[in-house]
Each structure stands twice: as C-alpha cells, then as structure tokens.
Scaffold this motif. Structure first.
Motif, PDB file in Angstrom:
ATOM      1  N   ASP A   4       0.837  -1.191   0.000  1.00 42.81           N
ATOM      2  CA  ASP A   4       0.000   0.000   0.000  1.00 42.81           C
ATOM      3  C   ASP A   4       0.876   1.246   0.000  1.00 42.81           C
ATOM      4  O   ASP A   4       2.084   1.153  -0.208  1.00 42.81           O
ATOM      5  CB  ASP A   4      -0.931  -0.006   1.222  1.00 42.81           C
ATOM      6  CG  ASP A   4      -0.163  -0.196   2.528  1.00 42.81           C
ATOM      7  OD1 ASP A   4       1.038   0.157   2.599  1.00 42.81           O
ATOM      8  OD2 ASP A   4      -0.763  -0.700   3.491  1.00 42.81           O
ATOM      9  N   SER A   5       0.247   2.390   0.241  1.00 42.93           N
ATOM     10  CA  SER A   5       1.009   3.642   0.268  1.00 42.93           C
ATOM     11  C   SER A   5       1.111   4.202   1.684  1.00 42.93           C
ATOM     12  O   SER A   5       1.200   5.408   1.873  1.00 42.93           O
ATOM     13  CB  SER A   5       0.370   4.661  -0.677  1.00 42.93           C
ATOM     14  OG  SER A   5      -0.945   4.976  -0.256  1.00 42.93           O
TER      15      SER A   5
ATOM     16  N   THR B  23       5.440   1.601   4.361  1.00 40.74           N
ATOM     17  CA  THR B  23       5.699   1.022   3.043  1.00 40.74           C
ATOM     18  C   THR B  23       6.512   1.982   2.186  1.00 40.74           C
ATOM     19  O   THR B  23       7.429   1.572   1.478  1.00 40.74           O
ATOM     20  CB  THR B  23       4.371   0.686   2.338  1.00 40.74           C
ATOM     21  OG1 THR B  23       3.606  -0.181   3.169  1.00 40.74           O
ATOM     22  CG2 THR B  23       4.609   0.009   1.009  1.00 40.74           C
ATOM     23  N   MET B  24       6.186   3.278   2.264  1.00 40.32           N
ATOM     24  CA  MET B  24       6.933   4.275   1.484  1.00 40.32           C
ATOM     25  C   MET B  24       8.390   4.339   1.944  1.00 40.32           C
ATOM     26  O   MET B  24       9.298   4.482   1.122  1.00 40.32           O
ATOM     27  CB  MET B  24       6.299   5.659   1.598  1.00 40.32           C
ATOM     28  CG  MET B  24       4.919   5.771   0.985  1.00 40.32           C
ATOM     29  SD  MET B  24       4.874   5.372  -0.767  1.00 40.32           S
ATOM     30  CE  MET B  24       4.173   3.739  -0.711  1.00 40.32           C
TER      31      MET B  24
ATOM     32  N   ASP C 118       2.301  -2.083  -4.717  1.00 41.95           N
ATOM     33  CA  ASP C 118       1.453  -0.911  -4.873  1.00 41.95           C
ATOM     34  C   ASP C 118       2.073   0.058  -5.881  1.00 41.95           C
ATOM     35  O   ASP C 118       3.304   0.222  -5.926  1.00 41.95           O
ATOM     36  CB  ASP C 118       1.295  -0.225  -3.515  1.00 41.95           C
ATOM     37  CG  ASP C 118       0.417   0.997  -3.576  1.00 41.95           C
ATOM     38  OD1 ASP C 118      -0.801   0.838  -3.774  1.00 41.95           O
ATOM     39  OD2 ASP C 118       0.961   2.115  -3.434  1.00 41.95           O
TER      40      ASP C 118
ATOM     41  N   ILE D  40       1.977   3.362  -6.016  1.00 44.22           N
ATOM     42  CA  ILE D  40       2.627   4.504  -5.378  1.00 44.22           C
ATOM     43  C   ILE D  40       3.954   4.070  -4.749  1.00 44.22           C
ATOM     44  O   ILE D  40       4.951   4.793  -4.818  1.00 44.22           O
ATOM     45  CB  ILE D  40       1.686   5.171  -4.353  1.00 44.22           C
ATOM     46  CG1 ILE D  40       0.432   5.692  -5.079  1.00 44.22           C
ATOM     47  CG2 ILE D  40       2.389   6.299  -3.612  1.00 44.22           C
ATOM     48  CD1 ILE D  40      -0.657   6.211  -4.159  1.00 44.22           C
ATOM     49  N   ALA D  41       3.997   2.878  -4.176  1.00 42.41           N
ATOM     50  CA  ALA D  41       5.253   2.360  -3.620  1.00 42.41           C
ATOM     51  C   ALA D  41       6.287   2.164  -4.723  1.00 42.41           C
ATOM     52  O   ALA D  41       7.463   2.466  -4.539  1.00 42.41           O
ATOM     53  CB  ALA D  41       5.004   1.047  -2.880  1.00 42.41           C
TER      54      ALA D  41
ATOM     55  N   ALA E  35       7.657   5.534  -5.567  1.00 38.61           N
ATOM     56  CA  ALA E  35       8.595   5.990  -4.527  1.00 38.61           C
ATOM     57  C   ALA E  35       9.935   5.283  -4.697  1.00 38.61           C
ATOM     58  O   ALA E  35      11.001   5.906  -4.580  1.00 38.61           O
ATOM     59  CB  ALA E  35       8.010   5.732  -3.142  1.00 38.61           C
TER      60      ALA E  35
ATOM     61  N   VAL F 174       3.897  11.141  -3.075  1.00 38.70           N
ATOM     62  CA  VAL F 174       2.932  10.216  -2.473  1.00 38.70           C
ATOM     63  C   VAL F 174       1.596  10.913  -2.242  1.00 38.70           C
ATOM     64  O   VAL F 174       0.535  10.375  -2.581  1.00 38.70           O
ATOM     65  CB  VAL F 174       3.493   9.615  -1.167  1.00 38.70           C
ATOM     66  CG1 VAL F 174       2.413   8.866  -0.387  1.00 38.70           C
ATOM     67  CG2 VAL F 174       4.667   8.695  -1.467  1.00 38.70           C
TER      68      VAL F 174
ATOM     69  N   ARG G   1      -1.759   9.820  -4.229  1.00 39.66           N
ATOM     70  CA  ARG G   1      -2.929   9.351  -3.473  1.00 39.66           C
ATOM     71  C   ARG G   1      -4.196  10.062  -3.918  1.00 39.66           C
ATOM     72  O   ARG G   1      -5.282   9.486  -3.881  1.00 39.66           O
ATOM     73  CB  ARG G   1      -2.725   9.571  -1.976  1.00 39.66           C
ATOM     74  CG  ARG G   1      -1.820   8.554  -1.341  1.00 39.66           C
ATOM     75  CD  ARG G   1      -1.714   8.800   0.136  1.00 39.66           C
ATOM     76  NE  ARG G   1      -0.854   7.831   0.767  1.00 39.66           N
ATOM     77  CZ  ARG G   1      -0.346   7.986   1.974  1.00 39.66           C
ATOM     78  NH1 ARG G   1      -0.639   9.061   2.691  1.00 39.66           N
ATOM     79  NH2 ARG G   1       0.435   7.065   2.487  1.00 39.66           N
TER      80      ARG G   1
ATOM     81  N   SER H 274      -5.423   2.557 -10.911  1.00 39.71           N
ATOM     82  CA  SER H 274      -4.361   1.606 -10.572  1.00 39.71           C
ATOM     83  C   SER H 274      -4.527   0.304 -11.343  1.00 39.71           C
ATOM     84  O   SER H 274      -3.558  -0.256 -11.841  1.00 39.71           O
ATOM     85  CB  SER H 274      -4.347   1.317  -9.071  1.00 39.71           C
ATOM     86  OG  SER H 274      -3.801   2.402  -8.372  1.00 39.71           O
TER      87      SER H 274
END
Length: 166
Positions: free
Chosen positions: A50-51, A55-56, A86, A88-89, A92, A132, A136, A144
């Motif tokens: 997830d974000s 996780t980030m 994810d 977004i991950a 990053a 991020v 989001r 996604s």
C-alpha cells in the motif's frame, strides 16, 4: 590536435562513457529480471502492499540501495508493480533509486560542495512525500488497475504508441 588524434580521443571517450552507462543498465535490468523470475506476486504484495508511510519508507530505502539509472529504475519499478506491489510504492522506489543514492551524494560533494548533497538528501524525502500525497489524490483503484493492465501488456484498444487516447 590532428584529426586522427581527435578521432581516437572521441572513440576512447565513447568507450569509457558506454562502460559507465552500460554496467548500470545491466545491473538494473538484471535486478528487474530477478524480481520477475524469483519474487512471487504474493511476496511483493506483502512487501509493498500500500502507500502507508512504513511502506513508502521501505520502498524508498530499497530504491536508494539499488542506485539505478533512470531506465533501469523504471524497469525495476514496473516489475515491482507487475508483481503485485502498490503503484505509489513502485513510484517511490523509482524516485529514490535515481535521486537518493550515495554515489550521487559523493559526486555532489566533490563537484558542488557538501551543502548541495545535504539539500539532496533532505529534499529527496520531501519530494517523495509530495509525490505520495499527489498520487494518493490521483490514483484511485480504477486507475491503478488500468495501469496494472497496461504494465502487464493488456492495454485498452484506444491506447497508442504515443501513450495518448484516440
């Protein structure tokens, strides 16, 4: 300098620059291939699910450790996403992989001074946090899933090579 000397100098520089870029590309694409071949979707979904801030942090730390060039970082991020990480991950990871690397900091210290290196390592996480927050807001579940279909090769019929909708 005569033409022959200039030509030899140019060829030498070409070979040196090719090596400097080639090894980073090979390493990055090898890491991408390893992720594709070895890491299961379940494992990647568990690793970068997830974000969330934790996780980030994990994605950014792994990106910084990979220290890839932008082409390889993109390939690795795509592999992470295709394997269930994810979106977004993965972004990053990609950003950290090209911006938060020790080698870049050393080069900045040598060429520009320590203040620039400090700014890079303070500004990098800030920019990842902004990325991020922005993603989001933009990347809902539908987008996604569309991005995942695109990354896996099954893109919508209206998608062209120019990456624009017709």
């Amino acid at each position: 300098m005569h033409f022959g000397e200039a030509l030899l100098h140019a060829l030498n520089m070409t070979l040196v620059m090719t090596w400097e870029v080639f090894w980073a590309l090979v390493l990055g694409f090898a890491l991408s291939g390893i992720i594709q071949a070895v890491v299961s979707k379940g494992e990647m979904s568990r690793l970068l699910p997830d974000s969330a801030p934790r996780t980030m942090l994990k994605a950014s730390a792994r990106g910084a450790a990979s220290s890839s060039c932008s082409y390889a970082a993109t390939a690795i991020a795509r592999s992470i996403f295709r394997k269930g990480g994810d979106f977004i991950a993965a972004m990053a990871f990609q950003f950290a992989s090209t911006n938060l690397v020790l080698e870049l900091g050393i080069v900045m210290i040598v060429l520009l001074g320590w203040r620039f290196a400090i700014a890079e390592f303070i500004g990098g996480p800030i920019m990842i946090a902004l990325l991020v927050v922005l993603l989001r807001q933009v990347m809902n579940r539908e987008r996604s899933e569309e991005a995942r279909r695109h990354a896996e090769g099954s893109v919508p019929a209206g998608w062209k090579a120019t990456r624009r909708w017709t």
